[in-house]
Scaffold this motif. Structure first.
Motif, mmCIF file in Angstrom:
data_model
loop_
_atom_site.group_PDB
_atom_site.id
_atom_site.type_symbol
_atom_site.label_atom_id
_atom_site.label_comp_id
_atom_site.label_asym_id
_atom_site.label_seq_id
_atom_site.Cartn_x
_atom_site.Cartn_y
_atom_site.Cartn_z
ATOM 1 N N GLY A 1 -7.074 12.071 -5.196
ATOM 2 C CA GLY A 1 -6.483 10.778 -5.512
ATOM 3 C C GLY A 1 -6.576 9.945 -4.185
ATOM 4 N N HIS A 2 -6.807 8.615 -4.112
ATOM 5 C CA HIS A 2 -6.989 8.010 -2.806
ATOM 6 C C HIS A 2 -5.703 7.982 -1.857
ATOM 7 N N SER B 1 0.906 -1.355 -0.065
ATOM 8 C CA SER B 1 0.030 0.072 -0.092
ATOM 9 C C SER B 1 0.994 1.229 0.161
ATOM 10 N N VAL B 2 0.939 1.987 -0.944
ATOM 11 C CA VAL B 2 1.535 3.205 -1.234
ATOM 12 C C VAL B 2 1.169 4.164 -0.079
ATOM 13 N N SER B 3 -0.214 4.263 0.320
ATOM 14 C CA SER B 3 -0.636 5.121 1.289
ATOM 15 C C SER B 3 0.045 4.589 2.705
ATOM 16 N N GLU B 4 0.055 3.479 2.836
ATOM 17 C CA GLU B 4 0.385 3.218 4.224
ATOM 18 C C GLU B 4 1.943 3.413 4.438
ATOM 19 N N ILE C 1 3.732 16.560 -1.307
ATOM 20 C CA ILE C 1 2.972 15.893 -2.144
ATOM 21 C C ILE C 1 2.098 16.215 -3.384
ATOM 22 N N GLY C 2 2.361 15.681 -4.434
ATOM 23 C CA GLY C 2 1.505 16.512 -5.859
ATOM 24 C C GLY C 2 0.184 16.131 -5.528
ATOM 25 N N SER C 3 -0.774 17.044 -5.889
ATOM 26 C CA SER C 3 -2.194 17.098 -5.658
ATOM 27 C C SER C 3 -2.746 16.162 -7.002
ATOM 28 N N ARG C 4 -2.722 15.179 -6.983
ATOM 29 C CA ARG C 4 -3.501 14.319 -8.169
ATOM 30 C C ARG C 4 -4.911 14.525 -7.934
ATOM 31 N N HIS D 1 -5.842 12.227 5.714
ATOM 32 C CA HIS D 1 -6.302 11.673 7.003
ATOM 33 C C HIS D 1 -5.573 11.486 8.033
ATOM 34 N N HIS D 2 -4.230 10.675 7.513
ATOM 35 C CA HIS D 2 -3.614 9.999 8.856
ATOM 36 C C HIS D 2 -2.146 10.430 8.670
#
Length: 284
Positions: A264-265, A233-236, A250-253, A272-273
């Motif tokens: 983007g997710h 998971s990239v987000s994790e 971070i780029g705002s996709r 959020h985290h």
């Protein structure tokens, strides 16, 4: 990021934290600070008496006076101005920031559900802004880590890396470029048996090095490290890395459709985290 620093406040603890961060940002960049209170009463004014309207405006002006006093104590050399705006928060902040400002918001304000990590107004600003946006989370203050984290994916992140490098150089911090990629995440340890995974890893490392090269050239005194990781998971991975960073850039996709969130997710999850402020740089 050559214009004013514009921060929204509603007097909440989250907003006060954003004002503190914005004052520091304005001081570091020698830019003016504009503090905005959005009453969102534009369409409802006909339903308010003159006395009620004065009470709303008086409350807003009182909150702004406190925020301005705080900003001036923290950054005495920064020109500080305030504004009461009758529109909704996002529209007010966009109008004040113009085309070259930077917007700062707290993770959430007075309204909404207390369980939400990022409020709807902050998400709306992040999703639609054409200028950089900093979202300052709640939580205990931490000692500076001396690290600016930048998320890199492809050539669209060139401006993101440049902004991150400028912030790191200004703060006398190091720049950590993190590129996380996902491949065959559903086959577990079997993926290590495939030669294609190693080739892809090498290609990702080469692409990231090529992306970072201009930053190394333009900021020769900046300590830059590259981290290319395969992740489930990239987000994790990004969220975990924020635990040891002063901010993440971070780029705002954004999604092209109008259904649901335009963010983007991965961006949504980081907002959020993240354990530190998130600076969103809009893609051209």
């Amino acid at each position: 990021m050559t214009g004013p620093v514009v921060v929204g406040t509603d007097g909440s603890d989250h907003a006060t934290r954003a004002v503190r961060w914005a004052a520091g940002e304005a001081a570091a960049r020698s830019r003016p600070l504009r503090i905005v209170y959005a009453t969102a009463t534009g369409h409802g004014r006909p339903y308010l008496s003159k006395e009620e309207s004065r009470q709303v405006d008086g409350f807003a002006e009182g909150v702004l006076e406190e925020a301005a006093a705080l900003a001036r104590r923290l950054a005495p050399a920064v020109p500080v101005t305030t504004a009461v705006c009758e529109d909704k928060p996002a529209a007010c902040l966009f109008g004040e920031a113009g085309t070259d400002g930077t917007i700062v918001v707290g993770s959430r304000g007075r309204g909404g559900f207390a369980s939400l990590l990022v409020g709807s107004d902050s998400l709306r600003v992040a999703a639609h802004s054409h200028v950089p946006v900093a979202v300052v989370p709640s939580g205990d203050d931490r000692e500076p880590a001396g690290v600016v984290l930048a998320a890199a994916r492809d050539e669209r992140d060139e401006e993101t890396l440049r902004v991150a490098a400028a912030l790191a150089a200004r703060e006398s911090a190091s720049l950590r470029v993190l590129s996380a990629w996902v491949f065959l995440e559903n086959v577990g340890s079997m993926a290590t048996m495939f030669d294609g995974v190693d080739r892809l890893a090498a290609d990702q490392a080469t692409a990231t090095a090529r992306l970072v090269a201009p930053v190394r050239k333009d900021f020769p005194d900046l300590t830059v490290s590259e981290h290319v990781v395969r992740a489930g998971s990239v987000s994790e991975v990004l969220v975990a890395a924020t635990a040891d960073a002063d901010m993440i850039v971070i780029g705002s996709r954004r999604r092209s459709h109008s259904i649901g969130s335009q963010l983007g997710h991965v961006t949504h999850a980081v907002l959020h985290h993240a354990h530190c402020p998130v600076v969103l740089v809009p893609h051209p």
